[in-house]
Design a protein around this motif. Structure first.
Motif, PDB file in Angstrom:
ATOM      1  N   ASP A 116       0.473  -1.423  -0.033  1.00  0.00           N
ATOM      2  CA  ASP A 116      -0.062  -0.084  -0.241  1.00  0.00           C
ATOM      3  C   ASP A 116       0.855   1.078  -0.296  1.00  0.00           C
ATOM      4  O   ASP A 116       0.473   2.183   0.080  1.00  0.00           O
ATOM      5  N   GLY A 117       1.837   0.957   0.354  1.00  0.00           N
ATOM      6  CA  GLY A 117       3.286   2.186   0.365  1.00  0.00           C
ATOM      7  C   GLY A 117       3.852   2.804   0.930  1.00  0.00           C
ATOM      8  O   GLY A 117       4.936   2.722   1.189  1.00  0.00           O
ATOM      9  N   ASP A 118       3.338   2.066   2.463  1.00  0.00           N
ATOM     10  CA  ASP A 118       4.166   1.957   3.369  1.00  0.00           C
ATOM     11  C   ASP A 118       4.549   0.965   3.776  1.00  0.00           C
ATOM     12  O   ASP A 118       4.538  -0.357   3.628  1.00  0.00           O
ATOM     13  N   TRP A 119       6.209   1.315   2.946  1.00  0.00           N
ATOM     14  CA  TRP A 119       6.951  -0.263   3.453  1.00  0.00           C
ATOM     15  C   TRP A 119       7.475  -0.663   4.684  1.00  0.00           C
ATOM     16  O   TRP A 119       8.164   0.038   5.254  1.00  0.00           O
ATOM     17  N   PRO A 120       7.676  -1.946   5.319  1.00  0.00           N
ATOM     18  CA  PRO A 120       8.149  -1.792   6.529  1.00  0.00           C
ATOM     19  C   PRO A 120       9.882  -1.436   6.176  1.00  0.00           C
ATOM     20  O   PRO A 120      10.139  -1.366   5.155  1.00  0.00           O
ATOM     21  N   GLU A 121       9.859  -0.444   7.302  1.00  0.00           N
ATOM     22  CA  GLU A 121      11.360  -0.361   7.016  1.00  0.00           C
ATOM     23  C   GLU A 121      12.881  -1.879   7.504  1.00  0.00           C
ATOM     24  O   GLU A 121      13.535  -2.021   6.571  1.00  0.00           O
ATOM     25  N   VAL A 122      11.284  -3.502   8.142  1.00  0.00           N
ATOM     26  CA  VAL A 122      12.941  -4.256   7.555  1.00  0.00           C
ATOM     27  C   VAL A 122      11.776  -5.359   8.458  1.00  0.00           C
ATOM     28  O   VAL A 122      10.940  -5.041   7.988  1.00  0.00           O
ATOM     29  N   LEU A 123      12.825  -6.670   7.390  1.00  0.00           N
ATOM     30  CA  LEU A 123      12.229  -7.788   7.040  1.00  0.00           C
ATOM     31  C   LEU A 123      12.329  -8.577   7.865  1.00  0.00           C
ATOM     32  O   LEU A 123      13.609  -8.910   8.273  1.00  0.00           O
ATOM     33  N   VAL A 124      11.475  -9.320   8.807  1.00  0.00           N
ATOM     34  CA  VAL A 124      12.335 -10.171   9.914  1.00  0.00           C
ATOM     35  C   VAL A 124      10.992 -11.728  10.185  1.00  0.00           C
ATOM     36  O   VAL A 124      10.204 -11.877   9.507  1.00  0.00           O
TER      37      VAL A 124
END
Length: 235
Positions: A116-124
């Protein structure tokens, strides 16, 4: 290798990872196999549970209406159906992690089109207990996360660990799954504001919900879930 496979390899340099006949042109798959994958098209916007074709876009399943989960949104590329229902167990239990390469790239494309455009800062990655990971030889969630991170230019972080070894969730009821994971995870570093948990399959969502609760208690504000496949689990 058959003569047809050899000719395909010579002509196209790479053959399809599923049919092993036609040339690969979709991240390791031929166009036909790519189209025939069990794409998840109608799903709960919160937990990605497959919904009937009559469901309106953006609908919630009954369970998420009655009891909203701790995580905020789930993206799952596929229903847990053939060939994923055979391929994913083979990866884990017969040590064929190389298949996670093309699967991760296909998932990355799916997420890129729907985020939706608000991408996460990191992948866990969803963590495994150290002994379980040593016995298997790898954590499939971490390998999948590495492929996604490279494809989407997102860093990997592991602020949470599994500190208690638990029985496999698949043989347990929903109530027993929740009890099985009590005090199983520990957050050892402050998580970022927004992160995405990554795993191969989501069944009831108990594991990612438990992790989301722990991560939000430690300071995270938004927890998304990204998985390859979602089962049509009856709750």
């Amino acid at each position: 290798m058959s003569s047809q496979q050899i000719n395909s390899w010579i002509k196209n340099k790479q053959i399809c990872a599923l049919c092993s006949i036609r040339g690969a042109d979709h991240h390791g798959l031929c166009a036909g196999c790519h189209a025939d994958l069990p794409w998840l098209l109608h799903y709960c916007r919160s937990c990605a549970l497959p919904l009937p074709l009559s469901a309106s876009p953006g609908s919630l399943c009954g369970h998420c209406i009655r009891q909203p989960p701790a995580f905020d949104r789930t993206l799952a590329a596929f229903e847990y159906d053939f060939p994923l229902s055979q391929l994913l167990p083979t990866i884990k239990y017969h040590r064929q992690p190389a298949q996670l390469g093309w699967l991760g790239r296909v998932l990355a494309d799916y997420i890129r089109d729907r985020q939706d455009g608000d991408w996460p800062e990191v992948l866990v990655p969803v963590p495994m207990h150290t002994l379980s990971e040593f016995k298997r030889g790898f954590n499939q969630a971490r390998l999948l996360t590495q492929v996604l991170g490279r494809s989407l230019h997102l860093p990997l972080a592991e602020p949470v660990r599994k500190v208690r070894r638990t029985p496999h969730q698949m043989a347990l009821s929903l109530e027993d799954r929740c009890q099985n994971l009590q005090q199983a995870f520990a957050v050892h570093a402050r998580p970022p504001r927004h992160l995405a948990l990554v795993d191969d399959v989501m069944t009831t969502g108990t594991t990612v919900n438990t992790l989301a609760q722990a991560l939000k208690a430690a300071g995270a504000e938004r927890v998304d879930v990204w998985v390859l496949a979602r089962t049509a689990e009856v709750r």
